[in-house]
Scaffold this motif. Structure first.
Motif, PDB file in Angstrom:
ATOM      1  N   ILE A  85       0.741  -1.169   0.023  1.00  0.00           N
ATOM      2  CA  ILE A  85       0.036  -0.273  -0.056  1.00  0.00           C
ATOM      3  C   ILE A  85       0.872   1.128   0.045  1.00  0.00           C
ATOM      4  O   ILE A  85       1.830   1.479   0.884  1.00  0.00           O
ATOM      5  CB  ILE A  85      -1.034   0.079   1.290  1.00  0.00           C
ATOM      6  CG1 ILE A  85      -1.706  -1.211   1.340  1.00  0.00           C
ATOM      7  CG2 ILE A  85      -1.791   1.190   1.104  1.00  0.00           C
ATOM      8  CD1 ILE A  85      -2.831  -1.388   0.058  1.00  0.00           C
TER       9      ILE A  85
ATOM     10  N   TYR B 180       4.190   1.241  -3.803  1.00  0.00           N
ATOM     11  CA  TYR B 180       3.976   0.548  -5.177  1.00  0.00           C
ATOM     12  C   TYR B 180       3.145   1.326  -5.976  1.00  0.00           C
ATOM     13  O   TYR B 180       2.991   1.035  -7.148  1.00  0.00           O
ATOM     14  CB  TYR B 180       3.823  -0.752  -5.162  1.00  0.00           C
ATOM     15  CG  TYR B 180       4.804  -1.918  -4.892  1.00  0.00           C
ATOM     16  CD1 TYR B 180       6.086  -1.852  -5.752  1.00  0.00           C
ATOM     17  CD2 TYR B 180       4.784  -2.292  -3.736  1.00  0.00           C
ATOM     18  CE1 TYR B 180       6.930  -2.482  -5.513  1.00  0.00           C
ATOM     19  CE2 TYR B 180       6.004  -3.070  -3.396  1.00  0.00           C
ATOM     20  CZ  TYR B 180       6.935  -3.459  -4.271  1.00  0.00           C
ATOM     21  OH  TYR B 180       8.232  -4.099  -3.908  1.00  0.00           O
ATOM     22  N   SER B 181       2.467   2.406  -5.415  1.00  0.00           N
ATOM     23  CA  SER B 181       1.639   3.554  -6.272  1.00  0.00           C
ATOM     24  C   SER B 181       2.566   4.784  -6.454  1.00  0.00           C
ATOM     25  O   SER B 181       2.564   5.521  -7.541  1.00  0.00           O
ATOM     26  CB  SER B 181       0.275   3.440  -6.024  1.00  0.00           C
ATOM     27  OG  SER B 181       0.030   3.831  -4.614  1.00  0.00           O
TER      28      SER B 181
ATOM     29  N   GLU C  77      -7.806  -3.143  -2.260  1.00  0.00           N
ATOM     30  CA  GLU C  77      -6.761  -2.305  -2.084  1.00  0.00           C
ATOM     31  C   GLU C  77      -5.312  -2.996  -2.313  1.00  0.00           C
ATOM     32  O   GLU C  77      -4.674  -2.596  -3.183  1.00  0.00           O
ATOM     33  CB  GLU C  77      -6.777  -1.472  -0.682  1.00  0.00           C
ATOM     34  CG  GLU C  77      -5.787  -0.120  -1.027  1.00  0.00           C
ATOM     35  CD  GLU C  77      -5.816   0.521   0.248  1.00  0.00           C
ATOM     36  OE1 GLU C  77      -5.248   1.477   0.365  1.00  0.00           O
ATOM     37  OE2 GLU C  77      -6.498   0.362   1.307  1.00  0.00           O
ATOM     38  N   TYR C  78      -5.335  -3.982  -1.614  1.00  0.00           N
ATOM     39  CA  TYR C  78      -4.017  -4.728  -1.888  1.00  0.00           C
ATOM     40  C   TYR C  78      -3.988  -5.434  -3.066  1.00  0.00           C
ATOM     41  O   TYR C  78      -2.860  -5.596  -3.901  1.00  0.00           O
ATOM     42  CB  TYR C  78      -4.110  -5.956  -0.787  1.00  0.00           C
ATOM     43  CG  TYR C  78      -3.807  -5.618   0.653  1.00  0.00           C
ATOM     44  CD1 TYR C  78      -2.305  -5.193   1.227  1.00  0.00           C
ATOM     45  CD2 TYR C  78      -4.685  -5.189   1.655  1.00  0.00           C
ATOM     46  CE1 TYR C  78      -1.970  -4.963   2.363  1.00  0.00           C
ATOM     47  CE2 TYR C  78      -4.465  -5.004   2.751  1.00  0.00           C
ATOM     48  CZ  TYR C  78      -3.248  -4.722   3.235  1.00  0.00           C
ATOM     49  OH  TYR C  78      -3.162  -4.455   4.521  1.00  0.00           O
TER      50      TYR C  78
ATOM     51  N   LYS D  42      -2.945  -2.988  -5.791  1.00  0.00           N
ATOM     52  CA  LYS D  42      -1.439  -2.854  -5.715  1.00  0.00           C
ATOM     53  C   LYS D  42      -0.857  -3.912  -6.385  1.00  0.00           C
ATOM     54  O   LYS D  42       0.329  -3.744  -7.276  1.00  0.00           O
ATOM     55  CB  LYS D  42      -0.928  -2.492  -4.644  1.00  0.00           C
ATOM     56  CG  LYS D  42      -1.680  -1.200  -3.821  1.00  0.00           C
ATOM     57  CD  LYS D  42      -1.339   0.057  -4.769  1.00  0.00           C
ATOM     58  CE  LYS D  42      -2.176   1.286  -4.017  1.00  0.00           C
ATOM     59  NZ  LYS D  42      -3.634   1.456  -3.823  1.00  0.00           N
TER      60      LYS D  42
ATOM     61  N   THR E  62      -0.961  -3.736 -10.078  1.00  0.00           N
ATOM     62  CA  THR E  62      -0.085  -2.606 -10.489  1.00  0.00           C
ATOM     63  C   THR E  62       1.486  -3.124 -10.483  1.00  0.00           C
ATOM     64  O   THR E  62       2.187  -2.797 -11.618  1.00  0.00           O
ATOM     65  CB  THR E  62      -0.122  -1.557  -9.606  1.00  0.00           C
ATOM     66  OG1 THR E  62      -1.400  -1.062  -9.653  1.00  0.00           O
ATOM     67  CG2 THR E  62       0.734  -0.264 -10.130  1.00  0.00           C
TER      68      THR E  62
END
Length: 521
Positions: A29, A32-33, A421-422, A425, A428
């Protein structure tokens, strides 16, 4: 010899947190964004859109452009090297401490001629030692993670206090004072929304007491920044952006109690809390007495350093009372001014007791004992924050590597929608991050709820009850030193639970696991 021993002790005590930080991978979280912010500063078109949205338009959402700037530049300069990113964060905290220590020394030096040199040196070092010990081991460590911006808020607040102290003791450095003030003020304004509460107090302090020439002209830019920040935050609030919640008496009262418990370390150890309260009461009474005395101009100026720290502490505290969540890192920016005030209090108390031999000896003994109790109580809580990040991020890195290996071998993998949410990511990383940095094949994974997932594919989840696990992902580390130090602290009733100082979003290291397996039907 005593000073060398003290600084050596600080270095040894910091070695383990620094080791864990260096070996902590990126967080699934945020990190990685956040790497994608670099694209804003690598494309002129993207930068123009970002700049317009943050500074020329008034719309909903967060207003913290410093976050985008710091993340973008960090990723451009440091690349995908998490250890270096973490060390840079620690260096930011070190610089924060240096600003506060420098402001403290400038306060002390104004009293140099009032007592014998040897006594002055001893008193100054004792206050500095207390300040450094408190600042380093105050159990609130946003630098243990890469994302929280409170670290930078504390940096700019401490920088502003240092600038004020420097200006008061070096009035000839007028131009550099103004330039540094503008930089720190703007940085504080764009670091995070709650810093807005400090801005008007900062303007008043600087343009009433610090800046002696061209006050009206030089106040124009800070006032414009303040008005712009107010407009951005007000627009975001009215549009129902992040963090919007009615501010009422119940919210404020609960937050006041929460802040007092934390900033006075009532949850940590009652002996330390009593010492804090006694020092704060002493410095309040002592300052009132000193102001009423005929003092040398330099000594009177030194009291303005204390006033500046107190004003910033109070202003930020008022801002935090409106917080919609009680999050550990939210009140971190209060630590630099509070430890400066406590260091000054210890210095002044030493000077006050110089002519009272037995009382001065008692004070020094009590100071050492409280310092020992504080360290033994706080160190496990500080270390715990680094350990939690070390465990969770290494677990996530293991998961990413296992998924990459399985995908490369041709297996079909689905992600749990209940962990959206996980899951987002992870998609991504496997679709964008790994191909961008490591040249791997991009994979696009399906995100499904357990009842819609295919029984022929592998399912990735944190809920063991959802799957027949073929693999359990968890970083294995005993953290023996932490467990022993915690057991020692608890044995002497110095600390109850380190979880008291666990940041929002972090999870105990014994409770964070991932599972890969076949979905249950």
């Amino acid at each position: 010899m005593g000073r060398i021993a003290f600084y050596s002790f600080l270095g040894l005590a910091l070695a383990l947190p620094v080791y864990y930080a260096w070996n902590t991978p990126f967080a699934l979280i945020d990190d990685y964004s956040d790497w994608q912010f670099q694209r804003v500063f690598l494309s002129l078109d993207a930068f123009q859109v970002w700049f317009t949205g943050n500074f020329a338009q008034f719309s909903g959402g967060r207003y913290r452009p410093y976050f985008d700037i710091s993340q973008g530049i960090s990723w451009i300069v440091l690349g995908p090297n998490p250890g270096i990113h973490h060390i840079v964060r620690i260096l930011v905290r070190v610089c924060t401490g240096l600003f506060i220590a420098s402001a403290y020394l400038q306060f002390c030096n104004s009293w140099r001629g009032s007592v014998p040199r040897a006594s002055f040196e001893v008193s100054r070092f004792q206050g500095l030692a207390g300040l450094l010990l408190l600042f380093i081991f105050f159990p609130n460590n946003p630098e243990a993670r890469l994302a929280p911006q409170e670290l930078h808020s504390g940096f700019f607040i401490s920088m502003l206090i240092w600038i004020a102290a420097r200006a008061l003791t070096r009035p000839q450095a007028f131009l550099s004072t103004v330039l540094l003030y503008y930089i720190a003020f703007f940085g504080l304004a764009i670091a995070k929304e709650v810093n807005f509460f400090v801005l008007p107090v900062c303007i008043l302090v600087f343009h009433l007491f610090i800046i002696k020439r061209h006050r009206l002209v030089l106040s124009v830019l800070p006032i414009l920044i303040f008005v712009h920040t107010l407009a951005k935050i007000t627009t975001a609030y009215k549009s129902g952006g992040y963090g919007s919640r009615p501010v009422n008496a119940e919210l404020i009262w609960n937050n006041v109690a929460w802040i007092i418990q934390n900033i006075l370390l009532i949850n940590l150890n009652w002996i330390v809390s009593i010492a804090f309260i006694a020092l704060l009461l002493f410095v309040l009474v002592d300052s009132f007495i000193q102001i009423r005395k005929p003092l040398a101009p330099e000594t009177r100026k030194s009291l303005l350093i204390l006033l500046t720290a107190t004003a910033f502490l109070g202003a930020f505290g008022v801002g935090i009372t409106t917080s919609w969540l009680q999050v550990l890192r939210y009140w971190y920016p209060m630590i630099p001014p509070i430890v400066l005030i406590l260091g000054i209090a210890l210095f002044r108390l030493n000077l006050f007791t110089l002519d009272r031999g037995s009382l001065n000896r008692l004070l020094r003994i009590a100071s050492v004992l409280v310092a020992i109790v504080f360290f033994l109580s706080a160190w496990p809580a500080v270390l715990y924050q680094y350990i939690v990040q070390h465990h969770s991020r290494n677990t996530e890195l293991m998961l990413i590597k296992r998924l990459q290996t399985r995908l490369d071998s041709g297996e079909t993998i689905q992600l749990d929608l209940n962990e959206s949410e996980y899951a987002d990511k992870l998609r991504t990383i496997l679709l964008d991050f790994n191909p961008y940095y490591y040249g791997t094949k991009p994979y696009s994974l399906d995100v499904l709820s357990p009842d819609k997932a295919s029984t022929s594919a592998l399912f990735v989840t944190r809920n063991a009850a959802s799957v027949i696990p073929t693999e359990e992902i968890e970083s294995k580390n005993s953290y023996a030193i932490f467990k022993r130090s915690l057991a020692f602290a608890r044995a002497f009733h110095l600390i109850r639970k380190p979880e008291t100082y666990l940041d929002h979003g972090a999870e105990p290291f014994w409770a964070y696991k991932w599972y890969i397996g076949k979905i249950k039907r």
